[in-house]
Write a protein that holds these residues in place. Structure first.
Motif, PDB file in Angstrom:
ATOM      1  N   ARG A  34       1.097  -1.571   0.120  1.00  0.00           N
ATOM      2  CA  ARG A  34       0.441  -0.076  -0.063  1.00  0.00           C
ATOM      3  C   ARG A  34       1.043   1.243   0.159  1.00  0.00           C
ATOM      4  O   ARG A  34       0.475   2.881  -0.362  1.00  0.00           O
ATOM      5  CB  ARG A  34      -0.962   0.048   1.211  1.00  0.00           C
ATOM      6  N   LEU A  35       1.746   1.343   0.507  1.00  0.00           N
ATOM      7  CA  LEU A  35       2.706   2.596   0.466  1.00  0.00           C
ATOM      8  C   LEU A  35       4.122   2.408  -0.730  1.00  0.00           C
ATOM      9  O   LEU A  35       4.698   3.272  -1.075  1.00  0.00           O
ATOM     10  CB  LEU A  35       4.122   2.386   1.611  1.00  0.00           C
ATOM     11  N   GLY A  36       3.157   1.282  -1.679  1.00  0.00           N
ATOM     12  CA  GLY A  36       4.487   1.175  -2.758  1.00  0.00           C
ATOM     13  C   GLY A  36       5.105   0.937  -3.106  1.00  0.00           C
ATOM     14  O   GLY A  36       6.302   1.311  -3.741  1.00  0.00           O
ATOM     15  N   LEU A  37       6.431  -0.017  -1.788  1.00  0.00           N
ATOM     16  CA  LEU A  37       7.501  -0.520  -1.677  1.00  0.00           C
ATOM     17  C   LEU A  37       6.985  -1.934  -2.311  1.00  0.00           C
ATOM     18  O   LEU A  37       6.334  -2.287  -2.435  1.00  0.00           O
ATOM     19  CB  LEU A  37       7.728  -1.038   0.121  1.00  0.00           C
ATOM     20  N   PRO A  38       8.324  -1.988  -2.727  1.00  0.00           N
ATOM     21  CA  PRO A  38       8.694  -3.463  -3.091  1.00  0.00           C
ATOM     22  C   PRO A  38       8.543  -4.827  -2.656  1.00  0.00           C
ATOM     23  O   PRO A  38       8.349  -4.577  -0.826  1.00  0.00           O
ATOM     24  CB  PRO A  38      10.065  -3.642  -3.792  1.00  0.00           C
ATOM     25  N   GLU A  39       8.064  -5.954  -2.535  1.00  0.00           N
ATOM     26  CA  GLU A  39       7.936  -7.021  -2.305  1.00  0.00           C
ATOM     27  C   GLU A  39       9.370  -7.562  -0.970  1.00  0.00           C
ATOM     28  O   GLU A  39       9.461  -8.022   0.023  1.00  0.00           O
ATOM     29  CB  GLU A  39       6.841  -8.118  -3.064  1.00  0.00           C
ATOM     30  N   SER A  40      10.297  -7.960  -1.905  1.00  0.00           N
ATOM     31  CA  SER A  40      11.212  -7.927  -1.616  1.00  0.00           C
ATOM     32  C   SER A  40      13.388  -7.024  -1.942  1.00  0.00           C
ATOM     33  O   SER A  40      12.433  -6.182  -2.953  1.00  0.00           O
ATOM     34  CB  SER A  40      11.662  -9.737  -1.646  1.00  0.00           C
ATOM     35  N   GLY A  41      14.175  -7.715  -0.785  1.00  0.00           N
ATOM     36  CA  GLY A  41      15.333  -6.495  -1.856  1.00  0.00           C
ATOM     37  C   GLY A  41      15.378  -5.057  -1.503  1.00  0.00           C
ATOM     38  O   GLY A  41      14.617  -4.940  -0.541  1.00  0.00           O
ATOM     39  N   PRO A  42      15.778  -4.409  -2.081  1.00  0.00           N
ATOM     40  CA  PRO A  42      16.029  -3.178  -1.504  1.00  0.00           C
ATOM     41  C   PRO A  42      15.083  -2.237  -1.718  1.00  0.00           C
ATOM     42  O   PRO A  42      14.105  -2.368  -2.224  1.00  0.00           O
ATOM     43  CB  PRO A  42      17.742  -2.265  -2.634  1.00  0.00           C
ATOM     44  N   GLY A  43      14.551  -1.305  -0.806  1.00  0.00           N
ATOM     45  CA  GLY A  43      13.515  -0.215  -0.796  1.00  0.00           C
ATOM     46  C   GLY A  43      12.057  -1.654   0.085  1.00  0.00           C
ATOM     47  O   GLY A  43      11.199  -0.725   0.076  1.00  0.00           O
ATOM     48  N   ALA A  44      12.183  -3.225   0.429  1.00  0.00           N
ATOM     49  CA  ALA A  44      11.275  -3.207   1.101  1.00  0.00           C
ATOM     50  C   ALA A  44      11.100  -3.603   2.664  1.00  0.00           C
ATOM     51  O   ALA A  44      11.707  -2.880   3.231  1.00  0.00           O
ATOM     52  CB  ALA A  44      11.451  -5.447   0.959  1.00  0.00           C
ATOM     53  N   VAL A  45       9.806  -3.441   3.193  1.00  0.00           N
ATOM     54  CA  VAL A  45      10.032  -3.581   4.407  1.00  0.00           C
ATOM     55  C   VAL A  45      10.518  -4.150   4.969  1.00  0.00           C
ATOM     56  O   VAL A  45      10.842  -5.876   4.551  1.00  0.00           O
ATOM     57  CB  VAL A  45       8.598  -3.758   4.934  1.00  0.00           C
ATOM     58  N   ALA A  46      11.512  -3.584   6.196  1.00  0.00           N
ATOM     59  CA  ALA A  46      12.416  -4.675   6.885  1.00  0.00           C
ATOM     60  C   ALA A  46      11.602  -5.834   8.029  1.00  0.00           C
ATOM     61  O   ALA A  46      11.143  -5.066   8.289  1.00  0.00           O
ATOM     62  CB  ALA A  46      13.595  -3.768   7.711  1.00  0.00           C
ATOM     63  N   GLY A  47      11.950  -6.832   8.063  1.00  0.00           N
ATOM     64  CA  GLY A  47      11.777  -8.025   8.993  1.00  0.00           C
ATOM     65  C   GLY A  47      12.078  -7.475  10.130  1.00  0.00           C
ATOM     66  O   GLY A  47      12.869  -6.429  10.751  1.00  0.00           O
ATOM     67  N   THR A  48      10.951  -8.498  10.875  1.00  0.00           N
ATOM     68  CA  THR A  48      11.714  -8.000  12.653  1.00  0.00           C
ATOM     69  C   THR A  48      12.464  -8.465  13.176  1.00  0.00           C
ATOM     70  O   THR A  48      13.030  -8.212  14.425  1.00  0.00           O
ATOM     71  CB  THR A  48       9.792  -8.761  13.719  1.00  0.00           C
ATOM     72  N   GLY A  49      13.417  -9.425  12.668  1.00  0.00           N
ATOM     73  CA  GLY A  49      14.092 -10.049  13.254  1.00  0.00           C
ATOM     74  C   GLY A  49      16.042  -8.965  13.214  1.00  0.00           C
ATOM     75  O   GLY A  49      16.617  -9.092  13.799  1.00  0.00           O
ATOM     76  N   ARG A  50      15.786  -8.969  11.549  1.00  0.00           N
ATOM     77  CA  ARG A  50      17.543  -7.997  11.705  1.00  0.00           C
ATOM     78  C   ARG A  50      17.165  -6.837  12.019  1.00  0.00           C
ATOM     79  O   ARG A  50      17.685  -6.041  12.780  1.00  0.00           O
ATOM     80  CB  ARG A  50      16.516  -7.692   9.602  1.00  0.00           C
ATOM     81  N   ARG A  51      15.246  -5.686  12.310  1.00  0.00           N
ATOM     82  CA  ARG A  51      15.796  -4.868  14.353  1.00  0.00           C
ATOM     83  C   ARG A  51      15.606  -5.468  14.932  1.00  0.00           C
ATOM     84  O   ARG A  51      15.912  -4.159  14.999  1.00  0.00           O
ATOM     85  CB  ARG A  51      13.696  -4.959  13.406  1.00  0.00           C
ATOM     86  N   ALA A  52      15.278  -6.660  15.316  1.00  0.00           N
ATOM     87  CA  ALA A  52      15.135  -6.874  17.164  1.00  0.00           C
ATOM     88  C   ALA A  52      16.967  -7.046  17.065  1.00  0.00           C
ATOM     89  O   ALA A  52      17.456  -6.225  18.214  1.00  0.00           O
ATOM     90  CB  ALA A  52      14.655  -7.845  16.835  1.00  0.00           C
ATOM     91  N   LEU A  53      17.920  -7.311  16.047  1.00  0.00           N
ATOM     92  CA  LEU A  53      19.009  -7.716  16.299  1.00  0.00           C
ATOM     93  C   LEU A  53      20.187  -6.191  16.091  1.00  0.00           C
ATOM     94  O   LEU A  53      20.724  -5.814  16.855  1.00  0.00           O
ATOM     95  CB  LEU A  53      20.166  -8.707  15.179  1.00  0.00           C
TER      96      LEU A  53
END
Length: 157
Positions: A34-53
């Protein structure tokens, strides 16, 4: 688990799997669509695991900085001040903290502006300190502190 339960603030549609249609035509196939971001790769929403680390790396760095400044005493709550300062300056001016850089993440404004800026970064950091805004998210993967500051954490690699 989060895909199954969703977020209690997102309403009943948040519990739908990406791509599932709730019958009202508002379904999305991936986080950030809905925000116009890609499904994967650069520019995609970051996952919670990476954010937590990334935040754990920032906490450890802040504890080390506070430890150096308070040596030979323990840093106590000075670690929080160091974390706040590092996070506000790094996100406000560069868009990422050292932990974000390590895991290939960046904080971006939803309105497309290039710089997050210190006021938004300070609001975002203060809300992270409260913990609850950081653990409640919507269908786009945006936590409450991101929604309040108009930001989103994306992948850069």
């Amino acid at each position: 688990m989060s895909r199954w339960t969703g977020s209690w603030l997102s309403g009943p549609r948040a519990a739908l799997e990406p791509g599932a249609d709730s019958g009202d035509g508002t379904g999305q196939r991936w986080k950030g669509e809905r925000l116009g971001l890609p499904e994967s790769g650069p520019g995609a929403v970051a996952g919670t695991g990476r954010r937590a680390l990334a935040v754990l790396v920032d906490f450890a760095l802040s504890a080390g900085v506070a430890g150096l400044l308070t040596y030979p005493d323990l840093p106590r709550n000075w670690s929080l001040l160091a974390w706040f300062a590092i996070t506000v300056v790094a996100v406000g001016f560069f868009g990422f903290t050292p932990g974000h850089a390590l895991f290939g993440l960046r904080v971006a404004r939803v309105d497309g502006a290039a710089l997050v800026g210190p006021p938004r970064a300070a609001l975002r950091t203060a809300l992270i300190f409260l913990v609850v805004p950081a653990v409640v998210w919507d269908a786009d993967g945006r936590c409450l502190h991101d929604k309040a500051s108009g930001t989103i954490v994306i992948r850069v690699r």
